[in-house]
Design a protein around this motif. Structure first.
Motif, short mmCIF file in Angstrom:
data_model
loop_
_atom_site.label_atom_id
_atom_site.label_comp_id
_atom_site.label_asym_id
_atom_site.label_seq_id
_atom_site.Cartn_x
_atom_site.Cartn_y
_atom_site.Cartn_z
N VAL A 14 43.00 -44.93 65.73
CA VAL A 14 41.94 -45.19 66.65
C VAL A 14 42.32 -46.03 67.71
O VAL A 14 42.01 -46.04 69.03
N LEU A 46 43.37 -36.76 73.64
CA LEU A 46 42.29 -36.92 72.69
C LEU A 46 42.31 -35.74 71.72
O LEU A 46 42.11 -35.98 70.40
N ASP A 47 42.33 -34.59 72.34
CA ASP A 47 42.29 -33.60 71.27
C ASP A 47 43.63 -33.66 70.24
O ASP A 47 43.40 -33.33 69.06
N GLU A 50 42.69 -36.23 67.62
CA GLU A 50 41.96 -35.68 66.78
C GLU A 50 42.53 -34.81 65.70
O GLU A 50 42.40 -34.76 64.41
N ARG A 51 43.36 -33.96 66.09
CA ARG A 51 44.04 -32.88 65.22
C ARG A 51 45.03 -33.64 64.23
O ARG A 51 45.04 -33.25 63.03
N ASP A 54 42.90 -35.07 61.87
CA ASP A 54 42.57 -34.20 60.80
C ASP A 54 43.49 -33.78 59.75
O ASP A 54 43.01 -33.55 58.60
N THR A 134 33.61 -38.66 73.20
CA THR A 134 34.15 -38.39 71.61
C THR A 134 33.07 -38.96 70.62
O THR A 134 32.66 -39.97 71.02
N THR A 136 33.16 -40.14 66.92
CA THR A 136 33.94 -40.40 65.60
C THR A 136 33.32 -40.79 64.43
O THR A 136 31.84 -41.65 64.63
#
Length: 139
Positions: A14, A46-47, A50-51, A54, A134, A136
């Motif tokens: 983050v 950002l994507d 996030e991936r 995950d 976003t 979170t």
């Protein structure tokens, strides 16, 4: 794997995301008025983060069943700044000056520890105004 190690890894990701977004120029290069005013690199980064997050959580076997979420105002394109300021004022009851400073200091934490329904409502309103937002899980 130790729980606190996972928490520190997530915190590091983050923090890296926020630091990375601070180095992206705030205004797009002047090429044409018909081009998209949003920076595609920012959304892509950002994507991607996030991936990666995950995938790390999936690999560690951790499922985030969060009930509280943070809403982060990631970016505001210059062409939509006024409408985003109006939306922030409506959502937070801030004065005009405070809302303007908040929007201009993006990326910034806009709402913390809110339920998923409220967070998605805030995100929807801000994205309709033209901002990149976003959500979170609150750790």
């Amino acid at each position: 794997m130790d729980f606190w190690l996972v928490v520190s890894l997530l915190g590091g990701l983050v923090t890296a995301l926020i630091v990375l977004s601070n180095f992206i120029p705030s205004s797009p290069p002047r090429r044409s008025l018909l081009q998209n005013p949003l920076k595609p690199d920012t959304r892509w980064q950002l994507d991607r983060m996030e991936r990666k997050l995950d995938l790390i959580l999936e690999h560690l076997g951790i499922q985030l069943d969060a009930t509280e979420f943070d809403v982060i105002l990631a970016e505001v394109p210059p062409t939509h700044k006024i409408s985003v300021i109006k939306t922030v004022r409506e959502l937070t009851s801030l004065r005009l000056k405070d809302a303007k400073e908040l929007v201009e200091s993006a990326p910034v934490l806009l709402q913390t520890r809110s339920p998923l329904e409220k967070a998605t409502t805030i995100k929807r309103h801000l994205e309709e105004a033209g901002a990149i937002v976003t959500i979170t899980p609150h750790l």
